[in-house]
Design an enzyme around this catalytic site. Structure first.
Site, PDB file in Angstrom:
ATOM      1  N   GLU A  27      45.211  41.854  37.056  1.00  0.00           N
ATOM      2  CA  GLU A  27      43.773  42.133  37.164  1.00  0.00           C
ATOM      3  C   GLU A  27      42.969  41.171  36.295  1.00  0.00           C
ATOM      4  OE1 GLU A  27      40.644  45.293  35.269  1.00  0.00           O
ATOM      5  OE2 GLU A  27      42.748  45.889  35.474  1.00  0.00           O
TER       6      GLU A  27
ATOM      7  N   ASP B 190      40.372  38.430  38.014  1.00  0.00           N
ATOM      8  CA  ASP B 190      38.944  38.413  37.701  1.00  0.00           C
ATOM      9  C   ASP B 190      38.472  36.983  37.467  1.00  0.00           C
ATOM     10  OD1 ASP B 190      36.388  39.710  36.831  1.00  0.00           O
ATOM     11  OD2 ASP B 190      36.972  38.877  34.891  1.00  0.00           O
TER      12      ASP B 190
ATOM     13  N   ASP C 106      39.958  47.135  40.520  1.00  0.00           N
ATOM     14  CA  ASP C 106      41.008  46.524  39.694  1.00  0.00           C
ATOM     15  C   ASP C 106      42.154  46.015  40.578  1.00  0.00           C
ATOM     16  OD1 ASP C 106      39.526  47.197  37.481  1.00  0.00           O
ATOM     17  OD2 ASP C 106      40.794  48.883  36.886  1.00  0.00           O
TER      18      ASP C 106
ATOM     19  N   GLU D 269      41.276  42.771  42.402  1.00  0.00           N
ATOM     20  CA  GLU D 269      41.380  41.615  41.508  1.00  0.00           C
ATOM     21  C   GLU D 269      42.842  41.232  41.292  1.00  0.00           C
ATOM     22  OE1 GLU D 269      37.295  42.342  38.866  1.00  0.00           O
ATOM     23  OE2 GLU D 269      39.237  43.048  38.115  1.00  0.00           O
TER      24      GLU D 269
END
Length: 227
Positions: free
Chosen positions: A45, A49, A118, A121
């Site tokens: 995650e 991102d 989450d 990502e």
């Protein structure tokens, strides 16, 4: 590893065939199901991102070569925020493929905005590690689709747009009130009402108070636009 039937189906929805399906399996594993021999998606995650951020920074620059930084920043934020990631996750039904512990599953984790965002990502990071940046960029741009073209109009959040609507008509700013909070402490559900000075109102519900306020503002804007 040989991918499970569930992972095979999800790869079709995602539009990427993994050379290393274990990356995808980890991206879809929530910490509530992790163990010493089964990793979770938190590190992916973090990486995803950043990959998403670079893809979207390039996309908003390319979409409007005349835009200044003050215009680009809210557009970028609108494309990478957790709500946008969760919306894309719902589009390809990430929730159905997520691996959750019993507590998260019973709390409706497959539908929770934060968990979906989450996981989305983490999936992006898995694609990046599996096939490199160019492939990850192609996947992201395809999944985000016309959200990128619309972002100049969508960049303002609903609360800001509603406040500007009210101020443009000489009205006081909208007021927000919490109507109810339900569910367990680890997965609360908030119900919020937004009210204009003339008494018109709308309600919104979400797993975070800020998102519930945004949902209420969005609902009221739709009501105002429709009549």
């Amino acid at each position: 590893m040989k991918p499970s039937r569930e992972l095979e189906i999800f790869m079709d929805r995602l539009g990427h065939r993994f050379a290393d399906p274990s990356l995808l399996a980890r991206a879809l594993t929530h910490s509530s199901l992790s163990s010493p021999t089964r990793g979770d998606n938190q590190r992916l995650e973090f990486l995803g991102d950043r990959v998403l951020g670079l893809v979207m920074a390039q996309a908003v620059l390319a979409a409007d070569e005349a835009a200044k930084e003050g215009q680009l920043a809210p557009r970028f934020n609108a494309l990478v925020r957790k709500e946008a990631c969760a919306d894309v996750a719902r589009q390809i039904d990430v929730g159905a493929a997520m691996r959750l512990g019993k507590s998260e599953m019973s709390a409706g984790g497959r539908r929770r905005m934060a968990l979906l965002g989450d996981a989305m990502e983490a999936v992006i990071a898995a694609v990046y590690l599996d096939a490199g940046f160019d492939v990850a960029q192609e996947v992201v741009l395809r999944l985000w689709g016309d959200r990128i073209d619309r972002v100049a109009d969508d960049a303002r959040d609903a609360k800001t747009a509603l406040q500007e609507w009210a101020q443009g008509r000489g009205m006081a700013p909208p007021s927000y009130s919490e109507l109810a909070r339900s569910g367990p402490d680890h997965a609360p559900v908030f119900q919020v009402r937004v009210t204009l000075a003339d008494g018109r109102y709308a309600d919104g519900q979400a797993t975070a108070k800020r998102q519930a306020e945004q949902a209420a503002a969005s609902a009221l804007l739709q009501m105002l636009e429709s009549g």
